[in-house]
Design an enzyme around this catalytic site. Sequence first.
Site, PDB file in Angstrom:
ATOM      1  N   HIS A  72      -8.977   3.764  -2.082  1.00 22.21           N
ATOM      2  CA  HIS A  72      -7.756   3.248  -1.886  1.00 22.21           C
ATOM      3  C   HIS A  72      -7.442   2.277  -2.873  1.00 22.21           C
ATOM      4  O   HIS A  72      -7.315   1.171  -2.772  1.00 22.21           O
ATOM      5  CB  HIS A  72      -7.505   2.488  -0.570  1.00 22.21           C
ATOM      6  N   CYS A 120       0.771  -1.278   0.102  1.00 21.16           N
ATOM      7  CA  CYS A 120       0.071   0.029   0.038  1.00 21.16           C
ATOM      8  C   CYS A 120       0.890   1.156   0.096  1.00 21.16           C
ATOM      9  O   CYS A 120       0.242   2.364   0.067  1.00 21.16           O
ATOM     10  CB  CYS A 120      -0.818   0.082   1.092  1.00 21.16           C
TER      11      CYS A 120
END
Length: 399
Positions: free
Chosen positions: A346, A83
């Site tokens: 995201h 991430c």
Amino acid sequence: MGSRVFVVGVGMSKFDKPGTKEGDYPDWVVEAGKAALADGSVRYAQIERAFVGYVYGDSPSGQRALYGLGHTGIPIVNVDNACATGSTALYLAREAIEAGLADCVLAAGFEKMERGSLGAKFPDRASPMDKHLETLQRLVTPENSPFAPQMFGNAAREHMREYGSQPRHYAWIGWKNHKHSVHNPYAQFQKEYSLDEIADATMIHDPITKLQCSPTSDGAACAVLASERFVEANDLWSTAVEITGQALVTDTESTFDATANCRTVVGYDMSKVAAEQAYARAGIEVSQVDVVELHDCFSANELITYEALGLAAEGEGHKLVEAEATTYGGAGPVVNPSGGLISKGHPLGATGIAQCAELSWQLRQAAAERQVPGARTALQHNLGLGGAAVVTVYQTPNR
């Protein structure tokens, strides 16, 4: 001392629910890339190298993603750091300029994701998370919930036991970030919820409800970075935002050893060390920070990261919530004016660069209804389990 490094152009596609976005990842990167180039008054022919981040996709998708901008033969490097992929691409772009290897570099990130909770793609080999999961299983009994919210939910439970935070504190963070996103045209969600709606949403892993979780998303973001020489030669000071401090830190022994706890397993110490290094390199104190884009993959991570970044003392992150300090009109820096991952979305490879875009707009005083008044110093925190934390300080430049 290397060259000063500036973000001179940023661009994004809107982040959307997987499967609902028109086009494919090359289209989204071209949209974001053209916007970033136009924003910085830079031609693609002036880009000397590019770093392209994504987590899911065949290699080398980074080249395919940029071919819609041109075929100039430049080095294109594919980046995957979980991430933290987007901010790692930024880190590499900044390093290349600071080292004198290039004067103008493109950092791009994208993701085309599947719906639902993330899972393992290659079960025939060691998982990059196996040591984290082994450590967590030593600390708590596994439950039947998706592994990511379980990990961060356990960190929240630990904080509640040790320091007295309550479910309502985590719900407030979800409420705040959804409220902030109402004015962000790039956000996946632009709906304000009541605090009760946040708290009463489907429970994913107590105390985290669905509206306190970042969704899977499709989208792209790009940033053009340049040296001081390039900025001066091309008169780009009107959009230039300086990167004055940046650090990338991976897991330390405290993630796994006998001192480990649920918070260190999800990156608390990585974030803390990266923040300390970034502040030192920028020559600032945390009290100087006006606005923050923080990796709120779950509301629990925002609260514990208040402490890792030094916005609150250890064990006192919930006191910032009690004081409503991290929203507009509060005593602390505004955190996640974009809506954060919880509401903006995201798309893993794009997230870190989208944070850079938001903070660039904030420091240019160009964030419209999201504008943090008078913002001059900004902080970015991007976390990837497995693991890496990238913390970046941006400031309005002094010429």
